[in-house]
Design a protein around this motif. Structure first.
Motif, PDB file in Angstrom:
ATOM      1  N   UNK A  36     -32.715  48.409  39.977  1.00 60.79           N
ATOM      2  CA  UNK A  36     -31.297  48.370  39.649  1.00 60.79           C
ATOM      3  C   UNK A  36     -30.719  46.928  39.931  1.00 60.79           C
ATOM      4  N   UNK A  37     -31.424  46.064  40.728  1.00 66.39           N
ATOM      5  CA  UNK A  37     -31.150  44.707  40.778  1.00 66.39           C
ATOM      6  C   UNK A  37     -31.512  43.848  39.359  1.00 66.39           C
ATOM      7  N   UNK A  38     -32.773  44.314  39.020  1.00 65.15           N
ATOM      8  CA  UNK A  38     -33.275  43.675  37.742  1.00 65.15           C
ATOM      9  C   UNK A  38     -32.108  44.029  36.609  1.00 65.15           C
ATOM     10  N   UNK A  39     -31.888  45.193  36.579  1.00 64.28           N
ATOM     11  CA  UNK A  39     -30.961  45.566  35.322  1.00 64.28           C
ATOM     12  C   UNK A  39     -29.652  45.169  35.480  1.00 64.28           C
ATOM     13  N   UNK A  40     -29.038  45.043  36.833  1.00 65.01           N
ATOM     14  CA  UNK A  40     -27.595  44.378  36.669  1.00 65.01           C
ATOM     15  C   UNK A  40     -27.603  42.854  36.128  1.00 65.01           C
ATOM     16  N   UNK A  41     -28.804  42.093  36.664  1.00 68.72           N
ATOM     17  CA  UNK A  41     -28.935  40.849  36.574  1.00 68.72           C
ATOM     18  C   UNK A  41     -29.174  40.495  34.788  1.00 68.72           C
ATOM     19  N   UNK A  42     -29.784  41.390  34.416  1.00 72.62           N
ATOM     20  CA  UNK A  42     -30.254  41.400  32.917  1.00 72.62           C
ATOM     21  C   UNK A  42     -28.757  41.581  32.277  1.00 72.62           C
ATOM     22  N   UNK A  43     -28.034  42.742  32.666  1.00 73.83           N
ATOM     23  CA  UNK A  43     -26.734  42.864  31.844  1.00 73.83           C
ATOM     24  C   UNK A  43     -25.717  41.790  32.045  1.00 73.83           C
ATOM     25  N   UNK A  44     -25.772  41.239  33.138  1.00 75.09           N
ATOM     26  CA  UNK A  44     -25.063  40.180  33.601  1.00 75.09           C
ATOM     27  C   UNK A  44     -25.201  38.897  32.834  1.00 75.09           C
ATOM     28  N   UNK A  45     -26.325  38.658  32.456  1.00 70.66           N
ATOM     29  CA  UNK A  45     -26.895  37.469  31.610  1.00 70.66           C
ATOM     30  C   UNK A  45     -26.560  37.625  30.055  1.00 70.66           C
ATOM     31  N   UNK A  46     -25.952  38.925  29.657  1.00 75.65           N
ATOM     32  CA  UNK A  46     -25.847  38.902  28.342  1.00 75.65           C
ATOM     33  C   UNK A  46     -24.468  38.493  27.979  1.00 75.65           C
ATOM     34  N   UNK A  47     -24.511  37.701  26.779  1.00 72.83           N
ATOM     35  CA  UNK A  47     -23.165  36.987  26.609  1.00 72.83           C
ATOM     36  C   UNK A  47     -22.218  37.758  25.824  1.00 72.83           C
ATOM     37  N   UNK A  48     -22.593  39.088  25.565  1.00 72.14           N
ATOM     38  CA  UNK A  48     -21.814  39.993  24.745  1.00 72.14           C
ATOM     39  C   UNK A  48     -21.209  41.060  25.783  1.00 72.14           C
ATOM     40  N   UNK A  49     -21.570  41.120  27.018  1.00 73.98           N
ATOM     41  CA  UNK A  49     -20.945  41.916  28.010  1.00 73.98           C
ATOM     42  C   UNK A  49     -21.689  43.239  27.903  1.00 73.98           C
ATOM     43  N   UNK A  50     -22.889  43.403  27.442  1.00 72.93           N
ATOM     44  CA  UNK A  50     -23.391  44.439  27.552  1.00 72.93           C
ATOM     45  C   UNK A  50     -23.219  45.469  26.407  1.00 72.93           C
ATOM     46  N   UNK A  51     -22.625  44.883  25.436  1.00 74.20           N
ATOM     47  CA  UNK A  51     -22.537  45.806  24.222  1.00 74.20           C
ATOM     48  C   UNK A  51     -23.543  45.344  23.030  1.00 74.20           C
ATOM     49  N   UNK A  52     -24.144  44.176  23.511  1.00 78.20           N
ATOM     50  CA  UNK A  52     -25.307  43.863  22.495  1.00 78.20           C
ATOM     51  C   UNK A  52     -26.422  44.833  22.315  1.00 78.20           C
ATOM     52  N   UNK A  53     -26.710  45.754  23.205  1.00 76.70           N
ATOM     53  CA  UNK A  53     -27.700  46.763  23.082  1.00 76.70           C
ATOM     54  C   UNK A  53     -27.188  47.659  22.090  1.00 76.70           C
ATOM     55  N   UNK A  54     -25.949  47.963  21.938  1.00 72.57           N
ATOM     56  CA  UNK A  54     -25.171  48.886  20.983  1.00 72.57           C
ATOM     57  C   UNK A  54     -25.412  48.394  19.440  1.00 72.57           C
ATOM     58  N   UNK A  55     -25.053  47.143  19.502  1.00 77.04           N
ATOM     59  CA  UNK A  55     -25.109  46.460  18.214  1.00 77.04           C
ATOM     60  C   UNK A  55     -26.488  46.470  17.662  1.00 77.04           C
ATOM     61  N   UNK A  56     -27.313  45.957  18.490  1.00 77.52           N
ATOM     62  CA  UNK A  56     -28.872  45.913  18.150  1.00 77.52           C
ATOM     63  C   UNK A  56     -29.405  47.425  17.615  1.00 77.52           C
ATOM     64  N   UNK A  57     -28.926  48.284  18.507  1.00 73.94           N
ATOM     65  CA  UNK A  57     -29.262  49.720  17.797  1.00 73.94           C
ATOM     66  C   UNK A  57     -28.683  50.184  16.673  1.00 73.94           C
ATOM     67  N   UNK A  58     -27.689  49.805  16.337  1.00 78.18           N
ATOM     68  CA  UNK A  58     -26.912  49.963  14.872  1.00 78.18           C
ATOM     69  C   UNK A  58     -27.681  49.270  13.968  1.00 78.18           C
ATOM     70  N   UNK A  59     -28.135  48.328  14.170  1.00 75.79           N
ATOM     71  CA  UNK A  59     -28.700  47.435  13.077  1.00 75.79           C
ATOM     72  C   UNK A  59     -30.224  48.038  12.786  1.00 75.79           C
TER      73      UNK A  59
END
Length: 115
Positions: free
Chosen positions: A6-29
């Motif tokens: 849980x700690x690893x997941x929260x730190x990786x999401x916090x380091x995302x400059x898109x605020x967590x929506x980058x995964x959704x964009x990558x999935x759409x691509x």
């Protein structure tokens, strides 16, 4: 162990400059790329084969050798709009719907044998 995940997941999401929506964009691509590949590998070649088959059926004329979907071989004796009269034996003629023809070989357009 769960706390570290849980700690690893929260730190990786916090380091995302898109605020967590980058995964959704990558999935759409990724889905878009899969659909494009599917079109070029599956749909487009099938459409081209259908166009070639339709052109072959439209060019059917008297004297051509044909094969029907049922496996009957014969020679075209009469062509109408939607049907073709095929001679399957001497003095034995059948009417066949053009759409059921699977192969049409022109009178003198056959390939020579590889001798």
């Amino acid at each position: 162990m769960f706390a570290t995940l849980a700690l690893a997941a929260s730190t990786s999401a916090a380091g995302n400059p898109l605020g967590g929506s980058g995964g959704l964009i990558a999935f759409g691509v990724q889905i878009g790329l899969i659909l494009i590949a599917f079109y070029f590998l599956m749909i487009r070649p099938q459409q081209q084969r259908q166009k070639q088959q339709a052109a072959k059926l439209d060019a059917t004329k008297k004297g051509d050798s044909v094969v029907t979907a049922g496996g009957i071989l014969g020679k075209v004796t009469k062509v109408e709009d939607t049907t073709v009269e095929v001679e399957i034996a001497p003095n034995v003629k059948v009417r066949v719907v053009k759409a059921t023809l699977t192969d049409v070989t022109p009178l003198n357009g056959g390939k020579p044998a590889n001798d």
